[in-house]
Every structure is written in structure tokens, then in C-alpha cells.
Design a protein around this motif. Sequence first.
Motif, PDB file in Angstrom:
ATOM      1  N   HIS A 222     -10.236 -15.450  -1.777  1.00  0.00           N
ATOM      2  CA  HIS A 222     -10.952 -15.809  -0.547  1.00  0.00           C
ATOM      3  C   HIS A 222     -10.817 -14.650   0.431  1.00  0.00           C
ATOM      4  O   HIS A 222      -9.838 -13.905   0.378  1.00  0.00           O
ATOM      5  CB  HIS A 222     -10.338 -17.065   0.080  1.00  0.00           C
ATOM      6  CG  HIS A 222     -10.536 -18.308  -0.731  1.00  0.00           C
ATOM      7  ND1 HIS A 222      -9.613 -18.736  -1.652  1.00  0.00           N
ATOM      8  CD2 HIS A 222     -11.554 -19.192  -0.776  1.00  0.00           C
ATOM      9  CE1 HIS A 222     -10.060 -19.851  -2.229  1.00  0.00           C
ATOM     10  NE2 HIS A 222     -11.229 -20.148  -1.719  1.00  0.00           N
ATOM     11  N   SER A 223     -11.782 -14.553   1.344  1.00  0.00           N
ATOM     12  CA  SER A 223     -11.696 -13.500   2.364  1.00  0.00           C
ATOM     13  C   SER A 223     -10.884 -14.011   3.555  1.00  0.00           C
ATOM     14  O   SER A 223     -10.668 -15.227   3.707  1.00  0.00           O
ATOM     15  CB  SER A 223     -13.090 -13.102   2.826  1.00  0.00           C
ATOM     16  OG  SER A 223     -13.703 -14.204   3.462  1.00  0.00           O
TER      17      SER A 223
ATOM     18  N   ARG B 167     -10.317  -9.590   0.702  1.00  0.00           N
ATOM     19  CA  ARG B 167     -10.137 -10.817  -0.072  1.00  0.00           C
ATOM     20  C   ARG B 167      -8.803 -10.776  -0.818  1.00  0.00           C
ATOM     21  O   ARG B 167      -8.392  -9.721  -1.314  1.00  0.00           O
ATOM     22  CB  ARG B 167     -11.273 -10.980  -1.098  1.00  0.00           C
ATOM     23  CG  ARG B 167     -12.658 -10.979  -0.495  1.00  0.00           C
ATOM     24  CD  ARG B 167     -13.714 -11.097  -1.582  1.00  0.00           C
ATOM     25  NE  ARG B 167     -13.709 -12.435  -2.164  1.00  0.00           N
ATOM     26  CZ  ARG B 167     -14.406 -13.466  -1.685  1.00  0.00           C
ATOM     27  NH1 ARG B 167     -15.175 -13.324  -0.644  1.00  0.00           N
ATOM     28  NH2 ARG B 167     -14.331 -14.646  -2.270  1.00  0.00           N
TER      29      ARG B 167
ATOM     30  N   ASP C 192     -10.103  -6.571  -2.791  1.00  0.00           N
ATOM     31  CA  ASP C 192     -10.139  -7.872  -3.462  1.00  0.00           C
ATOM     32  C   ASP C 192      -9.097  -7.868  -4.574  1.00  0.00           C
ATOM     33  O   ASP C 192      -8.870  -6.836  -5.207  1.00  0.00           O
ATOM     34  CB  ASP C 192     -11.542  -8.099  -4.075  1.00  0.00           C
ATOM     35  CG  ASP C 192     -11.771  -9.549  -4.480  1.00  0.00           C
ATOM     36  OD1 ASP C 192     -10.891 -10.390  -4.228  1.00  0.00           O
ATOM     37  OD2 ASP C 192     -12.839  -9.829  -5.043  1.00  0.00           O
TER      38      ASP C 192
END
Length: 326
Positions: free
Chosen positions: A244-245, A211, A288
Amino acid sequence: MKSALITGVSGQDGSYLAEYLLERGYQVWGLVRREPESARWLRAILPRLEVVYGDLRDAESLAVAFQKAWPDEVYNLAGQVFVPTSWEVPAETFDINVGGLARLLQLVERTKRDTRVYQASSSEMIGNWDGLCDEQTRLRPTSPYGVSKLAAHRLAEVYRQRGLFVVGGILFNHESPRRGPEMVTRKISRVASRWLLGDRTKLALENLQARRDWGFAGDYIKAMHAMLQLAEPQDFVIGTGVSHSVSDFLTEIMAAMGELGPAANVPRTVEEWVEVNPQFLRTGEIHDLRADARRAQRALGWQPAVDFKQLVRMMLESDLAAARGK
Ligand code: GDP
């Protein structure tokens, strides 16, 4: 008229920043290593841009460029920016990303101490951290690239303590139609545009779960400029606050494909057009990243204007136009 010197002017950020500063009446000097005509994004502004040849690894070339530009502001945006490459050429990554800044700061200190310097620091300095990241988040990078950016960031800090006006902009991932084709977003948008035109070559990716806090580069360069207009130099985190991934990016671009192209050329599932090669999984993968940019909002009045959906669509539209030969 203010004068600005931009290293890395032919790249994504450099070209947006050059346009922005020209609009604001600056004389803009762009440091390039090669013929600027080959840099597609610079063509429109070339008649107004002062081009100087140079390389961050070559102190002499920087000194010549600096003398010519005699800049009020320097934006150090050139660099070796791709994380996997930093494992292939770690020493070169350091020479460019750290040595380059060291050469610039030494020049400023010796010849024109009132020049203000922007250093392109990066969220890759943070490494893996759960939650939002601000200017106080501890920095524990996981790649030679991240370590090089951290070293340069600290170098900026010690020169600031010696009285120079130097800021580090801790920018989270920022993309655009001008993003390098090796980065995941652009890699995806290029293949997606070809699918829309009927080319069924599959897209090979590494890790769909990673992410990132992806924003629009055109918004981020405004923050760079704003940082150099402050009364006192300080570092800032810049990002949207939402991550967001890679998988989300794929889903979003499939929706945009549906709006822009014939339904027959839009894959119905991710599996139909993407293959994942987990053996490429990165050493030290960062899972992330999310920015807490409240300080920038308060002190610079900075806010991103383009959201994730608009960014994805903008990238697809641009690559589609290019694939159609427009
Ligand atoms: P980075 O955040 O500066 O490393 O920007 P990248 O765009 O190179 O990578 C963003 C994320 O996408 C990382 O977590 C990568 O591991 C992930 N990713 C997954 N597949 C790919 C791929 O095929 N290419 C790249 N560049 N990244 C990928």
C-alpha cells in the motif's frame, strides 16, 4: 526449560517476541542498554524477564550476557533501524548492525556452538525491485542501513557454512502500536489520534507515493521462532504480499477515524491535515516492496493473521487511548 537471549528486547519486535517465548515456557533473557522500566512495552512482563545490560558494540558486555543466559536460541533484534539516520551515522550503523552480529557469532562459535541464532535481516537489502521478492531476489540496497543489513546477512551465511545454525529472516515492514514514532505509520497514527481529540496540528510527510508491504509485528515474531525450530537453517522472506502507499495508509486511517471519533474532528480530505515537503525526499528512496512468502508458508506453516485495515485501526486505537491518557 529452553533459554533465549533477545537483543533489542525493549523494541517493538523484542517485546512481542519476549511475550511469545514466555507463553511457550522459555526462560527469556533480554539485553537492554538502559533501565528496562522506561520501556513501556516491557512493564507487563518485567517480573518474568531476566534483564541483562549490554550493548552490541561492546563485546565484553555481550560475553557476560551470554554466559549468564547460556542460551539455546539468540534473537538479534537490536540495531540502528531508521534509514535516514543511517546517512547521518553510517559507521555507527555498521558497528551496531554488522559488528554486533559478528561479536555474537564469534561468541557462539567459541563457547556454545549449538546455540541457534536468528538475525533480523530486512527487505531494505533488496532496494528497488519491480514485483514480488523472494529469497532469490537479487540484493542491491540503496542506503547505508540496507548495506549494513546485507553485510550482516552475508555474515550469517558464511557462519552457517562453517556449521553454525544461523538464519536470516528477511522481514518486510512490520508495524504495530509499539512501532518507533519516527517510522511513517506510527507518525501518522499519533497525529491522527490527536486530530480526533481536536488538535489541528498538521502532519508533515515526505512522499505519499512510496509503497510498502506493511504487516503486523505480532505475526512476524512467530515466524522468527519457527525458523529456529527447523531441522536445517535457511533464510526466509516474511511479508503479506500486498503493498500500500503512504497515501493509502492515510485514507485507511481517515476511515478508522470516522469510526472512532466525532465527525467534526475527522478531516474530509488528505490536504486538510497533511502537508507534503518534497524537499525531504530520500536519497535512494525505495518505491515499492512486496514479499513472496511462499517458502515460509510451506516450510513454517506461517501466514499473517492481521490485515492492513486491522493493523491501521489497531494503531489508531492504541494511540487514541494513549492520547486520552488511558
Ligand atoms: P522504511 O521502509 O524502513 O524506511 O520505513 P519508514 O516508515 O521510515 O518509511 C516508509 C516509507 O514512507 C518510505 O518510503 C518513506 O520515504 C515514506 N515516508 C513518507 N513520509 C515519511 C515521513 O514523514 N517519515 C518517514 N519515516 N517515512 C516517510
